[in-house]
Design a protein around this motif. Structure first.
Motif, PDB file in Angstrom:
ATOM      1  N   TRP A 153       1.151  -0.877  -0.117  1.00  0.00           N
ATOM      2  CA  TRP A 153      -0.098   0.309   0.256  1.00  0.00           C
ATOM      3  C   TRP A 153       0.473   1.137  -0.218  1.00  0.00           C
ATOM      4  CZ3 TRP A 153      -3.149  -2.985   4.605  1.00  0.00           C
ATOM      5  CH2 TRP A 153      -4.150  -3.328   3.752  1.00  0.00           C
ATOM      6  N   LEU A 154       2.120   0.959   0.786  1.00  0.00           N
ATOM      7  CA  LEU A 154       2.631   2.365   0.930  1.00  0.00           C
ATOM      8  C   LEU A 154       3.932   3.096  -0.958  1.00  0.00           C
ATOM      9  CD1 LEU A 154       4.131   4.153   2.544  1.00  0.00           C
ATOM     10  CD2 LEU A 154       6.880   3.103   3.194  1.00  0.00           C
ATOM     11  N   ASN A 155       3.724   1.319  -1.016  1.00  0.00           N
ATOM     12  CA  ASN A 155       4.513   2.073  -2.487  1.00  0.00           C
ATOM     13  C   ASN A 155       3.577   2.385  -3.606  1.00  0.00           C
ATOM     14  OD1 ASN A 155       7.623   0.676  -1.010  1.00  0.00           O
ATOM     15  ND2 ASN A 155       7.005  -1.316  -2.235  1.00  0.00           N
ATOM     16  N   THR A 156       2.563   1.647  -3.275  1.00  0.00           N
ATOM     17  CA  THR A 156       1.456   2.403  -4.392  1.00  0.00           C
ATOM     18  C   THR A 156       0.490   3.167  -3.982  1.00  0.00           C
ATOM     19  OG1 THR A 156      -0.229   0.856  -3.498  1.00  0.00           O
ATOM     20  CG2 THR A 156       1.532  -0.107  -5.437  1.00  0.00           C
ATOM     21  N   GLY A 157       0.861   3.878  -3.263  1.00  0.00           N
ATOM     22  CA  GLY A 157       0.224   5.803  -2.953  1.00  0.00           C
ATOM     23  C   GLY A 157      -1.450   5.032  -2.245  1.00  0.00           C
ATOM     24  N   ASN A 158      -1.665   3.736  -1.585  1.00  0.00           N
ATOM     25  CA  ASN A 158      -2.961   3.398  -1.291  1.00  0.00           C
ATOM     26  C   ASN A 158      -3.135   3.610   0.053  1.00  0.00           C
ATOM     27  OD1 ASN A 158      -5.356   2.741  -1.222  1.00  0.00           O
ATOM     28  ND2 ASN A 158      -5.164   0.801  -2.170  1.00  0.00           N
ATOM     29  N   TYR A 159      -3.141   4.914   0.774  1.00  0.00           N
ATOM     30  CA  TYR A 159      -3.175   5.034   1.517  1.00  0.00           C
ATOM     31  C   TYR A 159      -4.745   4.919   2.474  1.00  0.00           C
ATOM     32  CZ  TYR A 159       1.111   7.693  -0.152  1.00  0.00           C
ATOM     33  OH  TYR A 159       1.809   7.882  -0.245  1.00  0.00           O
ATOM     34  N   GLY A 160      -5.532   4.972   1.632  1.00  0.00           N
ATOM     35  CA  GLY A 160      -6.856   4.322   2.859  1.00  0.00           C
ATOM     36  C   GLY A 160      -6.512   3.160   3.838  1.00  0.00           C
ATOM     37  N   PRO A 161      -6.161   1.990   2.692  1.00  0.00           N
ATOM     38  CA  PRO A 161      -5.913   0.764   3.473  1.00  0.00           C
ATOM     39  C   PRO A 161      -4.681   0.475   4.730  1.00  0.00           C
ATOM     40  CG  PRO A 161      -6.151   0.420   1.625  1.00  0.00           C
ATOM     41  CD  PRO A 161      -6.375   1.885   1.480  1.00  0.00           C
ATOM     42  N   LEU A 162      -3.631   1.887   3.847  1.00  0.00           N
ATOM     43  CA  LEU A 162      -2.556   2.108   5.370  1.00  0.00           C
ATOM     44  C   LEU A 162      -2.924   2.568   6.674  1.00  0.00           C
ATOM     45  CD1 LEU A 162       0.000   0.929   5.495  1.00  0.00           C
ATOM     46  CD2 LEU A 162       0.552   3.912   4.572  1.00  0.00           C
ATOM     47  N   ILE A 163      -3.628   3.807   6.020  1.00  0.00           N
ATOM     48  CA  ILE A 163      -4.231   4.190   7.687  1.00  0.00           C
ATOM     49  C   ILE A 163      -4.630   3.399   8.153  1.00  0.00           C
ATOM     50  CG2 ILE A 163      -4.990   5.918   8.256  1.00  0.00           C
ATOM     51  CD1 ILE A 163      -4.622   7.867   6.036  1.00  0.00           C
ATOM     52  N   LEU A 164      -6.271   2.370   7.586  1.00  0.00           N
ATOM     53  CA  LEU A 164      -7.120   1.950   8.458  1.00  0.00           C
ATOM     54  C   LEU A 164      -5.884   0.901   9.573  1.00  0.00           C
ATOM     55  CD1 LEU A 164      -9.604   1.105   9.303  1.00  0.00           C
ATOM     56  CD2 LEU A 164     -10.217  -0.333   7.147  1.00  0.00           C
ATOM     57  N   TRP A 165      -4.653   0.133   8.718  1.00  0.00           N
ATOM     58  CA  TRP A 165      -4.084  -1.217   9.305  1.00  0.00           C
ATOM     59  C   TRP A 165      -3.523  -0.222  10.322  1.00  0.00           C
ATOM     60  CZ3 TRP A 165       1.404  -1.336   9.600  1.00  0.00           C
ATOM     61  CH2 TRP A 165       1.630  -2.448   9.918  1.00  0.00           C
ATOM     62  N   GLY A 166      -2.909   0.556  10.093  1.00  0.00           N
ATOM     63  CA  GLY A 166      -2.218   1.494  11.051  1.00  0.00           C
ATOM     64  C   GLY A 166      -2.446   1.623  12.254  1.00  0.00           C
ATOM     65  N   LEU A 167      -4.450   1.675  12.347  1.00  0.00           N
ATOM     66  CA  LEU A 167      -5.471   2.504  13.379  1.00  0.00           C
ATOM     67  C   LEU A 167      -5.886   0.851  14.587  1.00  0.00           C
ATOM     68  CD1 LEU A 167      -7.624   4.841  12.395  1.00  0.00           C
ATOM     69  CD2 LEU A 167      -5.638   5.835  13.744  1.00  0.00           C
ATOM     70  N   VAL A 168      -5.877   0.053  13.159  1.00  0.00           N
ATOM     71  CA  VAL A 168      -6.261  -1.514  13.771  1.00  0.00           C
ATOM     72  C   VAL A 168      -4.797  -1.745  14.676  1.00  0.00           C
ATOM     73  CG1 VAL A 168      -6.263  -3.732  13.749  1.00  0.00           C
ATOM     74  CG2 VAL A 168      -7.371  -2.106  12.187  1.00  0.00           C
ATOM     75  N   THR A 169      -3.572  -1.631  14.340  1.00  0.00           N
ATOM     76  CA  THR A 169      -2.847  -2.271  15.189  1.00  0.00           C
ATOM     77  C   THR A 169      -2.120  -1.407  16.350  1.00  0.00           C
ATOM     78  OG1 THR A 169      -1.400  -2.903  12.695  1.00  0.00           O
ATOM     79  CG2 THR A 169       0.291  -2.557  14.418  1.00  0.00           C
ATOM     80  N   LEU A 170      -2.444   0.166  16.746  1.00  0.00           N
ATOM     81  CA  LEU A 170      -2.395   1.076  16.976  1.00  0.00           C
ATOM     82  C   LEU A 170      -3.486   0.490  18.862  1.00  0.00           C
ATOM     83  CD1 LEU A 170      -0.960   3.425  18.587  1.00  0.00           C
ATOM     84  CD2 LEU A 170      -2.588   4.402  17.295  1.00  0.00           C
ATOM     85  N   ALA A 171      -4.340  -0.084  18.127  1.00  0.00           N
ATOM     86  CA  ALA A 171      -5.132   0.256  18.797  1.00  0.00           C
ATOM     87  C   ALA A 171      -4.982  -1.474  19.818  1.00  0.00           C
ATOM     88  CB  ALA A 171      -7.046  -0.374  18.528  1.00  0.00           C
ATOM     89  N   ALA A 172      -4.572  -2.369  19.049  1.00  0.00           N
ATOM     90  CA  ALA A 172      -3.609  -3.879  19.296  1.00  0.00           C
ATOM     91  C   ALA A 172      -2.968  -3.446  20.327  1.00  0.00           C
ATOM     92  CB  ALA A 172      -3.281  -4.256  18.419  1.00  0.00           C
ATOM     93  N   LEU A 173      -1.903  -2.214  20.277  1.00  0.00           N
ATOM     94  CA  LEU A 173      -1.158  -1.862  21.142  1.00  0.00           C
ATOM     95  C   LEU A 173      -1.722  -2.025  21.854  1.00  0.00           C
ATOM     96  CD1 LEU A 173       1.660  -0.909  18.699  1.00  0.00           C
ATOM     97  CD2 LEU A 173       1.969  -3.195  18.924  1.00  0.00           C
ATOM     98  N   ILE A 174      -2.184  -1.025  22.068  1.00  0.00           N
ATOM     99  CA  ILE A 174      -2.998  -0.398  23.891  1.00  0.00           C
ATOM    100  C   ILE A 174      -3.710  -0.854  24.455  1.00  0.00           C
ATOM    101  CG2 ILE A 174      -4.626   1.391  24.550  1.00  0.00           C
ATOM    102  CD1 ILE A 174      -3.495   3.191  21.799  1.00  0.00           C
ATOM    103  N   LEU A 175      -4.338  -1.853  23.837  1.00  0.00           N
ATOM    104  CA  LEU A 175      -5.313  -3.231  24.501  1.00  0.00           C
ATOM    105  C   LEU A 175      -4.347  -4.411  25.520  1.00  0.00           C
ATOM    106  CD1 LEU A 175      -8.230  -3.489  22.055  1.00  0.00           C
ATOM    107  CD2 LEU A 175      -8.336  -2.748  24.273  1.00  0.00           C
ATOM    108  N   ALA A 176      -2.754  -4.454  24.285  1.00  0.00           N
ATOM    109  CA  ALA A 176      -2.431  -5.013  24.553  1.00  0.00           C
ATOM    110  C   ALA A 176      -1.060  -4.855  26.100  1.00  0.00           C
ATOM    111  CB  ALA A 176      -1.174  -5.447  23.904  1.00  0.00           C
ATOM    112  N   PHE A 177      -1.014  -3.222  25.811  1.00  0.00           N
ATOM    113  CA  PHE A 177      -0.526  -2.964  27.018  1.00  0.00           C
ATOM    114  C   PHE A 177      -1.220  -2.122  28.602  1.00  0.00           C
ATOM    115  CE2 PHE A 177       1.313   0.942  29.186  1.00  0.00           C
ATOM    116  CZ  PHE A 177       2.655   0.680  29.257  1.00  0.00           C
ATOM    117  N   ARG A 178      -2.556  -2.000  28.143  1.00  0.00           N
ATOM    118  CA  ARG A 178      -3.433  -1.792  29.105  1.00  0.00           C
ATOM    119  C   ARG A 178      -3.657  -3.216  29.936  1.00  0.00           C
ATOM    120  NH1 ARG A 178      -7.838   1.616  28.395  1.00  0.00           N
ATOM    121  NH2 ARG A 178      -7.963   1.724  30.682  1.00  0.00           N
ATOM    122  N   GLY A 179      -3.620  -4.644  29.109  1.00  0.00           N
ATOM    123  CA  GLY A 179      -4.029  -5.514  29.658  1.00  0.00           C
ATOM    124  C   GLY A 179      -5.165  -6.162  30.139  1.00  0.00           C
ATOM    125  N   PRO A 180      -5.827  -7.203  30.764  1.00  0.00           N
ATOM    126  CA  PRO A 180      -7.057  -7.093  31.292  1.00  0.00           C
ATOM    127  C   PRO A 180      -7.366  -6.176  32.725  1.00  0.00           C
ATOM    128  CG  PRO A 180      -6.218  -9.535  31.571  1.00  0.00           C
ATOM    129  CD  PRO A 180      -5.329  -8.324  30.321  1.00  0.00           C
TER     130      PRO A 180
END
Length: 460
Positions: A153-180
């Motif tokens: 996506w980065l190489n082809t300039g398709n930033y929409g899916p790239l941003i969505l993937w980044g947000l999902v990954t960021l959310a997963a990192l926050i949830l993992a760090f906070r824990g249950p």
């Protein structure tokens, strides 16, 4: 004890809700999967393998854009994998834009000049440029689906899916760090502050200290760091890009059908160690004949002469039904051997160690000189095919099998004569389109056939 203290209720730990637990589990699973795929894609690179991100859809449905293919190192002496997917460099002269590119396509055919034909699985047509052995950089061994999509996506300039993937990954990192986590219940008094006894306030402080301690942070921190490293490697690592070699037309969701190679089998001919089209002539020495540990046959000819009754342990069939059936299967095998694309062109004199493959002669003839070792490399199905206009084993020469090589998988196919020299040791299946000769004291472990002429056997 004051009245205020008497009305305080004991605090009890509250288990987090199912939603939070589910969110943490999903985040943990996502990050672990991300890290695993990244490791599979990039760890082999540390051992000399090549990872490449697929950028086009010419290999669909088997390989899609954003997939990462890992290729093993390539040696020019390795057999070319017919039907396999290889990574190779397409020279600038073969590219429309004049820029050298890395390609990932399947080898579908071999040319007579030692080059190869490649094609994408989704292409109607083969690639317009032939492939040389020297262009191959590796053979695709591992495919990791979708792991390269962020980079794609980065190489082809398709930033929409790239941003969505980044947000999902960021959310997963926050949830993992906070824990249950664990959250104590609180009871508000009139001043709006938690109403807890001093002992439980101390316990709560201890709980907070435990949560913030390195021991409690081990899993969360490790998981977060792993997720960050995986995400960073996926986006930040400069993985070479593979493109599809250009083709006149491309279709999607279809596969290139590689012509299936015919089966190699003796069939009913396996009954006979010696077989000829016209005749088999044996020349004993001083009345002593040659020992044949099996049957012999001719078809359509009927001439088999010079053997004592005890020389042949099996049957002697002169154009019998069995001989005719065997001749039919023999001709099928002879034709099938010509369908297998050559993997290498060798000098006319064979010597040293030879690995599995399909070999043709640079001069049109093969001569076995000295000791030739056929190395099966531990594969019991390793196959050797030698094709030439004439095949000769020099006097005293020896064919040796090692590491799993079997006589049933070694084929010597000649469009002309085959001559097994005096005192030579020969192994495999020898098919001469013309005359076959076995000279004095020659030894054969295998089969000798003449498809259109005769065999001459001199007492060994």
């Amino acid at each position: 004890m004051s009245n205020r203290q008497q009305h305080r209720k004991p605090a009890t730990p509250r288990i987090p809700g199912w939603g939070r637990l589910l969110g943490f589990a999903l985040a943990e699973g996502y990050l672990v999967a991300l890290a695993t795929l990244a490791a599979i894609a990039f760890v082999p690179v540390l051992f000399g393998w090549h990872a490449t991100m697929v950028q086009t859809g010419s290999m669909e449905p088997h390989i899609s854009p954003g997939d990462v293919a890992v290729a093993s190192p390539w040696d020019e002496n390795d057999p070319v994998p017919m039907g396999g997917v290889v990574q190779y460099r397409s020279p600038a002269a073969a590219e429309p834009d004049g820029i050298e590119r890395l390609r990932l396509h399947r080898i579908v055919e071999a040319n007579d000049d030692g080059t190869f034909v490649t094609a994408g699985d989704a292409n109607h047509d083969v690639d317009s440029s032939s492939l040389k052995r020297s262009q191959i950089t590796g053979q695709a061994r591992i495919l990791i689906p979708m792991i390269g999509l962020p980079g794609f996506w980065l190489n082809t300039g398709n930033y929409g899916p790239l941003i969505l993937w980044g947000l999902v990954t960021l959310a997963a990192l926050i949830l993992a760090f906070r824990g249950p986590g664990r959250h104590p219940d609180t009871n508000d008094d009139s001043d709006g502050k938690p109403d807890l006894p001093e002992e439980e306030v101390a316990e709560e402080r201890v709980g907070v200290t435990e949560i913030l301690s390195p021991r409690r942070l081990d899993r969360r921190t490790a998981l977060t760091l792993i997720g960050l490293a995986a995400a960073g490697s996926i986006v930040g690592t400069q993985v070479p890009v593979s493109s599809a070699a250009f083709s006149t037309r491309t279709r999607t969701k279809a596969s290139w059908s590689v012509a299936k190679l015919p089966e190699l089998t003796l069939g009913r001919a396996a009954t006979y160690l010696l077989m000829a089209h016209e005749s088999i002539q044996h020349s004993p020495t001083l009345g002593v004949g040659t020992t044949i540990s099996g049957s012999v046959a001719t078809s359509p000819g009927t001439k088999i002469e010079g053997f004592w009754p005890w020389d042949i342990s099996g049957s002697t069939d002169r154009n019998t039904t069995g001989a005719r059936n065997a001749k039919t299967d023999l001709m099928v095998l002879y034709a099938a051997l010509d369908k297998y694309p050559a993997t290498a062109i060798r000098d006319s004199v064979l010597s040293g160690t030879i690995r599995p493959g399909v070999y043709t002669s640079s001069t049109g003839r093969f001569t076995i000189n000295g000791t030739v070792t056929l190395d099966g490399q531990g594969d019991p199905n390793a196959r050797f095919i030698f094709r030439a206009n004439t095949i000769t084993s020099a006097n005293g020469s020896t064919v040796v099998f090692t590491r799993g090589t079997k006589a049933a998988n070694v084929y010597w196919r000649s469009t002309g004569d085959i001559t097994l020299g005096s005192s030579s040791t020969n192994r495999g299946i020898y098919l001469a389109n013309s005359h076959g000769v076995m000279q004095s004291r020659a030894e054969l472990v295998g089969y000798l056939y003449s498809c259109t002429s005769s065999l001459t056997i001199t007492r060994s």
